[in-house]
Design a protein around this motif. Sequence first.
Motif, PDB file in Angstrom:
ATOM      1  N   ILE A 287      23.037  -1.790  -5.012  1.00 46.10           N
ATOM      2  CA  ILE A 287      21.635  -2.257  -5.035  1.00 46.10           C
ATOM      3  C   ILE A 287      21.583  -3.773  -4.967  1.00 46.10           C
ATOM      4  O   ILE A 287      20.782  -4.362  -4.214  1.00 46.10           O
ATOM      5  CB  ILE A 287      20.936  -1.728  -6.304  1.00 46.10           C
ATOM      6  CG1 ILE A 287      20.785  -0.207  -6.245  1.00 46.10           C
ATOM      7  CG2 ILE A 287      19.568  -2.386  -6.468  1.00 46.10           C
ATOM      8  CD1 ILE A 287      20.231   0.399  -7.519  1.00 46.10           C
ATOM      9  N   THR A 299      15.440  -3.074   1.781  1.00 42.70           N
ATOM     10  CA  THR A 299      14.820  -2.620   0.536  1.00 42.70           C
ATOM     11  C   THR A 299      14.704  -1.099   0.507  1.00 42.70           C
ATOM     12  O   THR A 299      14.776  -0.487  -0.572  1.00 42.70           O
ATOM     13  CB  THR A 299      13.440  -3.262   0.363  1.00 42.70           C
ATOM     14  OG1 THR A 299      12.635  -2.999   1.525  1.00 42.70           O
ATOM     15  CG2 THR A 299      13.551  -4.760   0.171  1.00 42.70           C
ATOM     16  N   ARG A 303      16.261   1.208  -2.374  1.00 45.41           N
ATOM     17  CA  ARG A 303      15.428   2.195  -3.059  1.00 45.41           C
ATOM     18  C   ARG A 303      16.054   3.592  -2.970  1.00 45.41           C
ATOM     19  O   ARG A 303      16.005   4.373  -3.935  1.00 45.41           O
ATOM     20  CB  ARG A 303      14.035   2.197  -2.426  1.00 45.41           C
ATOM     21  CG  ARG A 303      13.081   3.174  -3.063  1.00 45.41           C
ATOM     22  CD  ARG A 303      12.651   2.705  -4.437  1.00 45.41           C
ATOM     23  NE  ARG A 303      12.432   3.807  -5.345  1.00 45.41           N
ATOM     24  CZ  ARG A 303      11.738   3.726  -6.467  1.00 45.41           C
ATOM     25  NH1 ARG A 303      11.204   2.567  -6.809  1.00 45.41           N
ATOM     26  NH2 ARG A 303      11.603   4.745  -7.262  1.00 45.41           N
ATOM     27  N   LEU A 306      18.749   3.871  -5.481  1.00 47.50           N
ATOM     28  CA  LEU A 306      18.147   4.029  -6.806  1.00 47.50           C
ATOM     29  C   LEU A 306      17.701   5.465  -7.038  1.00 47.50           C
ATOM     30  O   LEU A 306      17.956   6.048  -8.107  1.00 47.50           O
ATOM     31  CB  LEU A 306      16.962   3.073  -6.947  1.00 47.50           C
ATOM     32  CG  LEU A 306      16.159   3.178  -8.247  1.00 47.50           C
ATOM     33  CD1 LEU A 306      16.971   2.651  -9.417  1.00 47.50           C
ATOM     34  CD2 LEU A 306      14.837   2.420  -8.130  1.00 47.50           C
ATOM     35  N   MET A 320      16.831  -4.213  -9.523  1.00 45.33           N
ATOM     36  CA  MET A 320      15.747  -3.887  -8.596  1.00 45.33           C
ATOM     37  C   MET A 320      14.565  -4.844  -8.765  1.00 45.33           C
ATOM     38  O   MET A 320      14.015  -5.366  -7.787  1.00 45.33           O
ATOM     39  CB  MET A 320      15.283  -2.446  -8.827  1.00 45.33           C
ATOM     40  CG  MET A 320      16.227  -1.385  -8.300  1.00 45.33           C
ATOM     41  SD  MET A 320      16.409  -1.405  -6.487  1.00 45.33           S
ATOM     42  CE  MET A 320      14.755  -1.003  -5.958  1.00 45.33           C
ATOM     43  N   TYR A 324      13.325  -7.591  -5.874  1.00 50.87           N
ATOM     44  CA  TYR A 324      11.988  -7.639  -5.267  1.00 50.87           C
ATOM     45  C   TYR A 324      11.321  -8.996  -5.502  1.00 50.87           C
ATOM     46  O   TYR A 324      10.652  -9.544  -4.609  1.00 50.87           O
ATOM     47  CB  TYR A 324      11.112  -6.516  -5.831  1.00 50.87           C
ATOM     48  CG  TYR A 324      11.309  -5.182  -5.140  1.00 50.87           C
ATOM     49  CD1 TYR A 324      11.098  -5.033  -3.777  1.00 50.87           C
ATOM     50  CD2 TYR A 324      11.704  -4.048  -5.857  1.00 50.87           C
ATOM     51  CE1 TYR A 324      11.265  -3.817  -3.140  1.00 50.87           C
ATOM     52  CE2 TYR A 324      11.878  -2.818  -5.232  1.00 50.87           C
ATOM     53  CZ  TYR A 324      11.657  -2.713  -3.869  1.00 50.87           C
ATOM     54  OH  TYR A 324      11.832  -1.504  -3.239  1.00 50.87           O
ATOM     55  N   VAL A 336       8.367  -0.779  -9.599  1.00 53.11           N
ATOM     56  CA  VAL A 336       9.645  -0.320 -10.146  1.00 53.11           C
ATOM     57  C   VAL A 336       9.649  -0.468 -11.660  1.00 53.11           C
ATOM     58  O   VAL A 336      10.132   0.408 -12.387  1.00 53.11           O
ATOM     59  CB  VAL A 336      10.808  -1.118  -9.512  1.00 53.11           C
ATOM     60  CG1 VAL A 336      12.120  -0.817 -10.220  1.00 53.11           C
ATOM     61  CG2 VAL A 336      10.922  -0.817  -8.035  1.00 53.11           C
TER      62      VAL A 336
END
Length: 888
Positions: A287, A299, A303, A306, A320, A324, A336
């Motif tokens: 990540i 991204t 994701r 994740l 995360m 962002y 998130v």
Amino acid sequence: MRWIVASHSSTLLPPVHLHHRPPAVAFRVAVACGEKGSRSLSGQPAAVEVQKTSGRSLTESPTKPREPAWPIEPWAARRAPGLPNHAMPPPPAAASPPYQCSVLLRRLAASCSLASSSPSSFLRALRCLHARLLTSGLLHAPSHPHLTLRLIHLYTLSHDLPAAALLFRSNPCPIAATSLVAAHAAAGRLPAAVSFFDAVPPARRDTVLHNAVISAYARASRAAPAVAVFRSQLASGSLRPDDYSFTALLSAAAHLHNLSVYHCAQLHCSVLKSGAGGALSVCNALIALYMKCDAPEVTRDARKVLDEMPAKDELTWTTMVVGYVRRGDVGAARSVFEEVDGKFDVVWNAMISGYVQSGMATEAFELFRRMVLGRVSLDEFTFTSVLSACANAGFFVLGKSVHGQIIRLQPDFVPEAALPVNNALVTLYSKGGKIAVAKRIFDSMKSKDVISWNTILSGYVESSCLDKAVEVFKEMPYKNELSWMVMVSGYVHGGRAEDALKLFNWMRAEDVKPCDYTYAGAIAACGELGALKHGKQLHGHLVQLGFEGSNSAGNALITMYAKCGAVKEAHLVFLVMPNVDSVSWNAMISALGQHGHGREALDLFDQMVAEGMYPDRISYLTVLTACNHAGLVDEGFHYFESMKRDFGIIPGEDHYARMIDLLGRAGRIAEAIDLIKTIPFEPTPSIWEAILSGCRNNGDMELGAYAADQLFKMTPQHDGTYILLSNTYSAAGRWVDAARVRKLMRDRGVKKEPGCSWIEVGNKVHVFLVGDTKHPEAHEVYHFLEMVGAKMRKLGYLPDTKVVLHDMEPHEKEHILFAHSERLAVGFGLLKLPPGATVTVLKNLKICADCHAAIMFMSKAVGREIVVRDVRRFHHFKDGECSCGNYW
């Protein structure tokens, strides 16, 4: 024969009884490590005292084991200084020496917390054990290699890395190399760490050692060497990468200079093929890798990782959220964040910090309030972020409430944790106008760093307490580039440009390398002083140092050249700047406007808008000023109305003041009054001063007196109001009223700023006052002006004695006009500068009408270009004409 080997000092560790069969020999080893008489750490024998106690030789076998010649003392009474009683209980007395030493090493490893809390005690105990291994012959013994390995590991914990390296060199092995690689990497010694990896033969290297050196490269942000080591690991054929291998590799790859989607996808595939895709640490590193890539589509991949993770921890969510925020997508970060199941304070802190970095102080404070209500743990990172948000957004009251929360909770911060919180508090109160409170907090801090000193220094500078700032600067125990930059900038903004240049030169003499922002401050000081040659020298330094691409330095150069009368050079700097921002456009528009190029300034503004650069309130202020200097009334109205209509910018008091001044100078006082009636706030001093100036130009005594009364109420100590009103009365021949105003000025203790002019000649600034006779070459200047004056009269010059607002004889008025400071400075420049060179003079007040006319004739009489910068604008005189078109 029994031998006793002893040093000259007392023991630091309990005695160990060594029974060797067949020879029954007992040794009492009392070694004070590091002292004279002990064996050295390199394994060389030390000077010892050998006492012969019997006639039996070492090769003889006794009939029965001999009893020890001394009692076994309690361990607690013989422990190393600083070690707790329970830290190292003694091994059994009858155990073998290797076992005893192994137990002691394990016990010391179990108390490794002493390595940070009491490093000297830990190191003394460690060296004592080292000496015991030496004297017992167990160091580097092939039958007991684990003793040496544990000793090396303990030395890395004690930060005595040279001792650990010395032990390793005598027998390099992958286990010891792993400890040394990790320790040296943590200490920032990457070359040394790599050397231990290289010292192990390739055939003996294992996966753990490869992982250690890859982690070392990752810690140093060296991606390419880390990938090379990983490839060599794969090429060996016998070493299989594990979860730690991929975690370290992904962490290193995140520092690739040209990290792309291809790199991320290739590494992701390698993880999946190896079967490490389910490991938590590997997923977290994946990540982080995706979020470090600048490609927008990654991204989605982050994701996906994740969503497919079987388990998540604090690091997962934090990575995360931070990822962002780094990409500027605070909304996705908040989305998130809302998925987090658990009170992970680190995730909350990351989200609050993201809001602060994005300038969303309200959201940061609301999240902090939720954090408090939800009883989520608050730490120093929480308070630092929230206080910074309040300080940056001007939420002083909310910041004080956070301070109150800190006082109420009384968190038990260690000094290192309390330091950033206290720094944030000093910033909060400084920006809130409470510099005295900020200083009290600063003085109460138990520990301070350079950030603390820079914070209080900036607070004094921003509060216009320049003398206090100088005191703090002198008291600073250590200064960095920011300290010097803040002080140089403070001098410039405080009107002490000469001190700014002196400090800048002192900085360079101290061998401190100025950054581009510091150069910008020094260049701005040159602009204030009109020191064009000095400014050009600094421009050359910028180019040499590679700072020519800096926006701050480039913008300062534009302003400096403009203020020194070199508008062409300013425009050239603007054209060659690689990246121009709104400040660059505004500086160039202002430069053109100040030099009387009103039309060009408006064209440049339209070009800025056409290129997609949105104007701000400063942009419109420079445009209105340009219209003011060029007398473009209709154009001024057009841009004034377009502010709100086209860009939603609400005009401020400075915009209204410019428009009213523009109307007043054009003789349209009635329209100026109508505009005042539309102002959505009470008129400010700058607006009434514009009205008074317009009345002076148009002879409206009644309105001028009313405007002056308003100014007397608002700014009773401002000398400009009294002077302007007095000149208005004098111009109308109302000498009694003018004298009354001057008396009022004296009674209130208001002093008029004396007029002065200065010029740079031969790397030196020469200053002239009205009627100056103290300059060493004043007599020569007056004589030169008399000769030039004769030529000027032949060309048609006649002194305008009406500008002398005193009731005196005409010849006395002519004498006063002849000795005005700007005329003296121009005469000195014509005398001393090379033929054909432009004469540039700066004046602190507005140039008078007679000097303006005189210098026009002077430029024609001597055939030279003369530039005068007064408090309002620039006048370029050439061939008997002025760039202002006599509209000033």
